[in-house]
Write a protein that holds these residues in place. Structure first.
Motif, short mmCIF file in Angstrom:
data_model
loop_
_atom_site.label_atom_id
_atom_site.label_comp_id
_atom_site.label_asym_id
_atom_site.label_seq_id
_atom_site.Cartn_x
_atom_site.Cartn_y
_atom_site.Cartn_z
N GLY A 176 0.76 -1.23 0.00
CA GLY A 176 0.00 0.00 0.00
C GLY A 176 0.80 1.28 0.00
O GLY A 176 0.22 2.37 0.03
N SER A 177 2.14 1.18 -0.06
CA SER A 177 2.98 2.39 -0.04
C SER A 177 3.86 2.44 -1.29
O SER A 177 4.35 1.40 -1.75
N PRO A 178 4.09 3.63 -1.85
CA PRO A 178 4.97 3.74 -3.02
C PRO A 178 6.39 3.27 -2.71
O PRO A 178 6.86 3.38 -1.57
N VAL A 179 7.06 2.78 -3.73
CA VAL A 179 8.47 2.42 -3.61
C VAL A 179 9.27 3.62 -4.06
O VAL A 179 9.30 3.98 -5.24
N TRP A 180 9.95 4.27 -3.10
CA TRP A 180 10.65 5.53 -3.38
C TRP A 180 12.09 5.29 -3.80
O TRP A 180 12.73 4.34 -3.34
N LEU A 181 12.61 6.15 -4.66
CA LEU A 181 14.02 6.12 -5.03
C LEU A 181 14.84 6.65 -3.87
O LEU A 181 14.54 7.71 -3.31
N ASP A 182 15.92 5.95 -3.51
CA ASP A 182 16.81 6.39 -2.45
C ASP A 182 18.08 6.93 -3.09
O ASP A 182 18.92 6.17 -3.56
N VAL A 183 18.22 8.26 -3.12
CA VAL A 183 19.35 8.87 -3.82
C VAL A 183 20.66 8.67 -3.05
O VAL A 183 21.74 8.95 -3.59
N TYR A 184 20.59 8.22 -1.80
CA TYR A 184 21.79 8.06 -0.99
C TYR A 184 22.42 6.67 -1.14
O TYR A 184 23.48 6.41 -0.59
N ARG A 185 21.75 5.79 -1.85
CA ARG A 185 22.26 4.44 -2.03
C ARG A 185 22.56 4.18 -3.50
O ARG A 185 21.95 4.79 -4.38
#
Length: 227
Positions: A176-185
């Motif tokens: 139920g939650s978006p999969v966000w891009l992690d710019v730190y990884r």
């Protein structure tokens, strides 16, 4: 001006999709001017008259991707200033599909309370139309003054009155939650299994820029009216 970097020496995302959205190393992740297959560090003011401010939340911030899209066109000679940007109440989420190039693309999406990192570019209409032709029909060019108010750029630069961005119609979701891009990884190969698509609802006050069916072209008259 310092010596330019030649983007042809950087990996193409078509050949190494696992590096999506941006294969620059840390030393090269600053403001830059792209022009004709080369980049220069961008440390001073630049002329943005008659240009359109567009967020580059995915691969359009990667100079090699710009070269792959613009090479051989007059627009490649017009230059693209690109600076870091901070976004309020917005973030970058994965789309629920894999592109023909092999990577899972991303989109801007609402995320109340979020502070996220992105890039802002100033494009000529010719450049915008070439990039628009590469964005499928499920993407929309959206924004306006409300997006400009949510975008923070270096203080030495004049804040644009309007900012636009590419917005996909849905986002990749898990539980139920978006999969966000992690710019730190480092970039990862996003697994589409056990995931679903959730509608990416456009903020009510934002404008959608009309694009011609088929070609996705944007007219000068429309952009002159909106900017």
């Amino acid at each position: 001006m310092s010596q330019p970097s030649h983007v042809a020496t950087w990996p193409s995302l078509s050949e190494v999709p696992s590096l999506y959205p941006d294969a620059r190393n840390r030393d090269n992740r600053g403001a830059f001017l792209y022009r004709a297959g080369k980049t220069w560090p961008l440390r001073s003011h630049f002329e943005a008259t008659r240009r359109i401010a567009v967020l580059a939340v995915g691969s359009n911030a990667y100079p090699r991707q710009l070269s792959d899209k613009l090479a051989g066109t007059p627009a490649d000679l017009q230059g693209i200033p690109t600076v870091p940007a901070i976004l309020r109440d917005l973030d970058v989420a994965y789309c629920p599909l894999r592109s023909a190039r092999g990577y899972v693309p991303v989109t801007l999406a609402s995320r109340p309370g979020a502070i996220s990192l992105s890039w802002l570019q100033w494009l000529t209409l010719d450049q915008l139309n070439i990039i628009s032709a590469t964005e499928g029909s499920r993407y929309a060019l959206v924004g306006g003054s409300s997006l400009a108010a949510a975008t923070v750029i270096p203080a030495r630069l004049r804040r644009p009155a309007t900012v636009f961005a590419w917005w996909f119609d849905s986002v990749l979701s898990r539980h139920g939650s978006p999969v966000w891009l992690d710019v730190y990884r480092p970039p990862v190969d996003v697994d589409l299994a056990d995931s679903e698509a959730s509608t990416n609802v456009l903020p009510r006050e934002w404008i959608e820029v009309p694009r011609a069916p088929g070609t996705h072209a944007i007219s000068k008259e429309i952009m002159s009216e909106l900017c």
